[in-house]
Design a protein around this motif. Structure first.
Motif, PDB file in Angstrom:
ATOM      1  N   TYR A 157       0.814  -1.221   0.000  1.00  0.00           N
ATOM      2  CA  TYR A 157       0.000   0.000   0.000  1.00  0.00           C
ATOM      3  C   TYR A 157       0.847   1.270   0.000  1.00  0.00           C
ATOM      4  O   TYR A 157       0.382   2.318  -0.450  1.00  0.00           O
ATOM      5  CB  TYR A 157      -1.003  -0.047   1.154  1.00  0.00           C
ATOM      6  N   LEU A 158       2.081   1.190   0.479  1.00  0.00           N
ATOM      7  CA  LEU A 158       2.994   2.320   0.278  1.00  0.00           C
ATOM      8  C   LEU A 158       3.266   2.518  -1.208  1.00  0.00           C
ATOM      9  O   LEU A 158       3.259   3.645  -1.712  1.00  0.00           O
ATOM     10  CB  LEU A 158       4.307   2.076   1.019  1.00  0.00           C
ATOM     11  N   LEU A 159       3.484   1.410  -1.912  1.00  0.00           N
ATOM     12  CA  LEU A 159       3.756   1.504  -3.349  1.00  0.00           C
ATOM     13  C   LEU A 159       2.563   2.089  -4.089  1.00  0.00           C
ATOM     14  O   LEU A 159       2.713   3.000  -4.923  1.00  0.00           O
ATOM     15  CB  LEU A 159       4.099   0.119  -3.895  1.00  0.00           C
ATOM     16  N   LEU A 160       1.359   1.587  -3.793  1.00  0.00           N
ATOM     17  CA  LEU A 160       0.169   2.111  -4.467  1.00  0.00           C
ATOM     18  C   LEU A 160      -0.041   3.586  -4.160  1.00  0.00           C
ATOM     19  O   LEU A 160      -0.381   4.384  -5.044  1.00  0.00           O
ATOM     20  CB  LEU A 160      -1.060   1.305  -4.038  1.00  0.00           C
TER      21      LEU A 160
ATOM     22  N   GLY B 216      -3.774  -0.757   9.032  1.00  0.00           N
ATOM     23  CA  GLY B 216      -4.286  -0.839  10.403  1.00  0.00           C
ATOM     24  C   GLY B 216      -5.744  -1.264  10.456  1.00  0.00           C
ATOM     25  O   GLY B 216      -6.113  -2.165  11.218  1.00  0.00           O
ATOM     26  N   LEU B 217      -6.567  -0.647   9.633  1.00  0.00           N
ATOM     27  CA  LEU B 217      -7.990  -0.999   9.611  1.00  0.00           C
ATOM     28  C   LEU B 217      -8.187  -2.416   9.068  1.00  0.00           C
ATOM     29  O   LEU B 217      -9.029  -3.169   9.570  1.00  0.00           O
ATOM     30  CB  LEU B 217      -8.761   0.007   8.756  1.00  0.00           C
ATOM     31  N   GLY B 218      -7.413  -2.790   8.041  1.00  0.00           N
ATOM     32  CA  GLY B 218      -7.545  -4.123   7.470  1.00  0.00           C
ATOM     33  C   GLY B 218      -7.118  -5.216   8.431  1.00  0.00           C
ATOM     34  O   GLY B 218      -7.706  -6.304   8.449  1.00  0.00           O
ATOM     35  N   THR B 219      -6.101  -4.947   9.250  1.00  0.00           N
ATOM     36  CA  THR B 219      -5.649  -5.916  10.242  1.00  0.00           C
ATOM     37  C   THR B 219      -6.653  -6.035  11.381  1.00  0.00           C
ATOM     38  O   THR B 219      -6.956  -7.137  11.845  1.00  0.00           O
ATOM     39  CB  THR B 219      -4.268  -5.512  10.777  1.00  0.00           C
ATOM     40  N   TYR B 220      -7.178  -4.912  11.813  1.00  0.00           N
ATOM     41  CA  TYR B 220      -8.206  -4.943  12.860  1.00  0.00           C
ATOM     42  C   TYR B 220      -9.419  -5.752  12.409  1.00  0.00           C
ATOM     43  O   TYR B 220      -9.994  -6.532  13.179  1.00  0.00           O
ATOM     44  CB  TYR B 220      -8.638  -3.518  13.213  1.00  0.00           C
ATOM     45  N   GLY B 221      -9.792  -5.606  11.136  1.00  0.00           N
ATOM     46  CA  GLY B 221     -10.941  -6.335  10.617  1.00  0.00           C
ATOM     47  C   GLY B 221     -10.763  -7.837  10.677  1.00  0.00           C
ATOM     48  O   GLY B 221     -11.728  -8.577  10.906  1.00  0.00           O
TER      49      GLY B 221
ATOM     50  N   LEU C 209      -6.680  -8.773  -0.512  1.00  0.00           N
ATOM     51  CA  LEU C 209      -6.055  -7.447  -0.513  1.00  0.00           C
ATOM     52  C   LEU C 209      -6.300  -6.776  -1.857  1.00  0.00           C
ATOM     53  O   LEU C 209      -5.747  -7.201  -2.870  1.00  0.00           O
ATOM     54  CB  LEU C 209      -4.539  -7.568  -0.263  1.00  0.00           C
ATOM     55  N   TRP C 210      -7.124  -5.729  -1.868  1.00  0.00           N
ATOM     56  CA  TRP C 210      -7.341  -4.987  -3.107  1.00  0.00           C
ATOM     57  C   TRP C 210      -5.993  -4.450  -3.580  1.00  0.00           C
ATOM     58  O   TRP C 210      -5.203  -3.960  -2.770  1.00  0.00           O
ATOM     59  CB  TRP C 210      -8.309  -3.833  -2.862  1.00  0.00           C
ATOM     60  N   PRO C 211      -5.677  -4.573  -4.868  1.00  0.00           N
ATOM     61  CA  PRO C 211      -6.484  -5.018  -6.006  1.00  0.00           C
ATOM     62  C   PRO C 211      -6.329  -6.505  -6.331  1.00  0.00           C
ATOM     63  O   PRO C 211      -6.454  -6.898  -7.492  1.00  0.00           O
ATOM     64  CB  PRO C 211      -5.957  -4.150  -7.142  1.00  0.00           C
TER      65      PRO C 211
ATOM     66  N   VAL D 138      -8.311  -6.044   2.792  1.00  0.00           N
ATOM     67  CA  VAL D 138      -8.705  -4.726   2.292  1.00  0.00           C
ATOM     68  C   VAL D 138      -9.672  -4.934   1.134  1.00  0.00           C
ATOM     69  O   VAL D 138      -9.319  -5.545   0.121  1.00  0.00           O
ATOM     70  CB  VAL D 138      -7.478  -3.913   1.818  1.00  0.00           C
ATOM     71  N   GLY D 139     -10.893  -4.473   1.295  1.00  0.00           N
ATOM     72  CA  GLY D 139     -11.902  -4.618   0.250  1.00  0.00           C
ATOM     73  C   GLY D 139     -12.489  -6.004   0.147  1.00  0.00           C
ATOM     74  O   GLY D 139     -13.224  -6.292  -0.805  1.00  0.00           O
ATOM     75  N   ALA D 140     -12.181  -6.889   1.103  1.00  0.00           N
ATOM     76  CA  ALA D 140     -12.704  -8.265   1.078  1.00  0.00           C
ATOM     77  C   ALA D 140     -12.898  -8.734   2.516  1.00  0.00           C
ATOM     78  O   ALA D 140     -12.134  -9.552   3.021  1.00  0.00           O
ATOM     79  CB  ALA D 140     -11.761  -9.197   0.329  1.00  0.00           C
ATOM     80  N   PRO D 141     -13.899  -8.219   3.213  1.00  0.00           N
ATOM     81  CA  PRO D 141     -14.077  -8.563   4.630  1.00  0.00           C
ATOM     82  C   PRO D 141     -14.334 -10.045   4.832  1.00  0.00           C
ATOM     83  O   PRO D 141     -14.955 -10.703   4.001  1.00  0.00           O
ATOM     84  CB  PRO D 141     -15.297  -7.721   5.041  1.00  0.00           C
TER      85      PRO D 141
END
Length: 431
Positions: free
Chosen positions: A82-85, A181-186, A375-377, A415-418
């Motif tokens: 996500y840093l790269l994106l 952070g949000l994706g890991t919490y999920g 993980l999106w995408p 991310v984008g796939a709960p």
């Protein structure tokens, strides 16, 4: 060829990390110093931990070492993505910021928002003189001449190029860290329950409303352990299903290392029991041993087998990965000779097995494997490799439901796939 491919892949990774280091470290620091050295160290240690975590898991290193490396290594992996994106997206903003800074009024405002003062610009704390009527001069007291609250001096503004790099780099880092952070919490909070109604033409009226809890891709391993398994079990039991279907990728490790983590599965409770089929990761972890372990925990493995329930047939096939050891899927063995008037529900880990299910006139196939892309995408890659990535779909007279899974593989992040546990409610068209 394997060595050549590995060297090419390593070179690509090295170039990408150099690009990230350049944009986030070199371009955001005024010169050699403590900040640049710290950033450089991070971009050296992070990739080393990432590769160490990957090799430790693939190479079946001692489990204690896997657990030590997994958290920092896999979190750095997903943070790098996500840093790269974010940095690539920031390339669009760079020329726009440069253009805005060339305009004096906009440039001064942008610098001021970040706490900088451009050379030659008046300080916002400097009072502008205003015409006042002349008054008689008098001697000021000591109290009047002393200012008890000294005025802060704004930091001198950096060059335009450095300023733009810091703004874009800071925004990229903030976006990446927040996303991870949000994706890991999920993932760590546990999967949420999803409910789907599936009508079946051959289902008798007496089975209308029959509920199957579908659990896939728990991926117990160095990161997700016993506590996570307990959350999954509690969530499944709270739905009070008639039947539980665990459709593969339960673990990433051996029974010796992960047996205690899987122990809560013995608490799974359903009126007609819990059933299990293998996923591809079981064949990386000792499938035969895990089949025996889940049987000991009270689940019923369906190894290319079928059981006749009161109102429909329940069948299960091994995963495709078992073909390398002669334990692959055998649809004929699982489905041949059944009563064609009865509805049939098939447990098969990978969605690509739907084509055989259609050929054998299965009514509904329950699968996992895709993680919904995780993980999106990544969902676009998953869509290219699977007929259905997530949700309910139809292929001829056969329906396919694909769960996004309860856990995560590699980084404990989605991310984008709960994550989900799906309760399938069968509906009879005769009701």
């Amino acid at each position: 060829m394997i060595i050549v491919f590995g060297l090419v892949a390593l070179a690509v990774v090295a170039v990408l990390y150099w690009y990230l280091w350049r944009r986030l470290v070199r371009d955001t620091t005024a010169g050699p110093g403590r900040a640049r050295r710290a950033g450089t160290a991070l971009f050296v240690v992070g990739p080393l931990l990432m590769f160490a975590a990957l090799f430790a898991e693939v190479g079946h290193a001692p489990f204690a070492l896997q657990r030590t490396l997994a958290w920092p290594g896999f979190l750095w992996m997903v943070l790098s993505l996500y840093l790269l994106l974010a940095v690539v997206a920031g390339e669009v903003l760079r020329p726009l910021l440069h253009r805005a800074l060339k305009r004096p009024e906009r440039g001064a405002g942008l610098y001021a928002m970040c706490g900088y003062r451009r050379a030659g610009a008046p300080s916002p704390h400097e009072a502008q003189p205003s015409p006042q009527p002349e008054a008689p001069l008098r001697q000021l007291t000591r109290t009047e001449t002393e200012d008890p609250t000294p005025t802060p001096t704004p930091t001198p503004a950096p060059s335009r190029r450095l300023f733009v790099s810091r703004v874009v780099g800071g925004a990229a880092a903030t976006a990446a860290v927040t996303t991870v952070g949000l994706g890991t919490y999920g993932v760590l909070r546990g999967p949420r329950v999803k409910r789907v109604t599936v009508p079946l033409a051959r289902l008798p009226r007496a089975a209308h409303g029959y509920r199957i809890a579908v659990v896939s891709d728990i991926h117990l391993g160095p990161i997700l352990g016993r506590g996570f398994a307990q959350r999954v079990v509690d969530t499944v039991n709270a739905t009070q299903p008639d039947l539980i279907a665990v459709v593969g990728d339960l673990v990433d490790g051996s029974v010796k290392d992960l047996g205690p983590a899987a122990a809560p599965l013995a608490q799974l409770s359903a009126r007609h029991g819990a059933y299990f089929v293998t996923g591809n990761h079981e064949y990386f972890s000792g499938a035969a041993q895990w089949v025996e372990e889940v049987r000991r925990l009270g689940l019923h493995p369906l190894e290319n087998a079928r059981t006749e329930l009161a109102h429909f047939d329940l069948a299960g096939v091994n995963d495709i990965a078992g073909e390398s050891t002669g334990q692959g899927p055998d649809f004929d063995r699982a489905l041949a000779g059944r009563d064609p008037a009865r509805a049939c529900v098939l447990l098969a880990h990978q969605p690509v097995q739907i084509h055989e299910a259609v050929r054998h006139h299965v009514d509904l196939q329950l699968s996992g494997h895709t993680h919904g892309g995780q993980l999106w995408p990544g969902n676009f890659i998953a869509a290219a490799a699977n007929p259905t990535v997530a949700g309910l779909d139809r292929y001829g007279d056969t329906q396919l439901y694909v769960s996004r899974g309860a856990g995560a593989w590699g980084p404990p992040t989605r991310v984008g796939a709960p994550s989900d546990i799906t309760v399938i409610e069968l509906a009879s068209k005769r009701a």
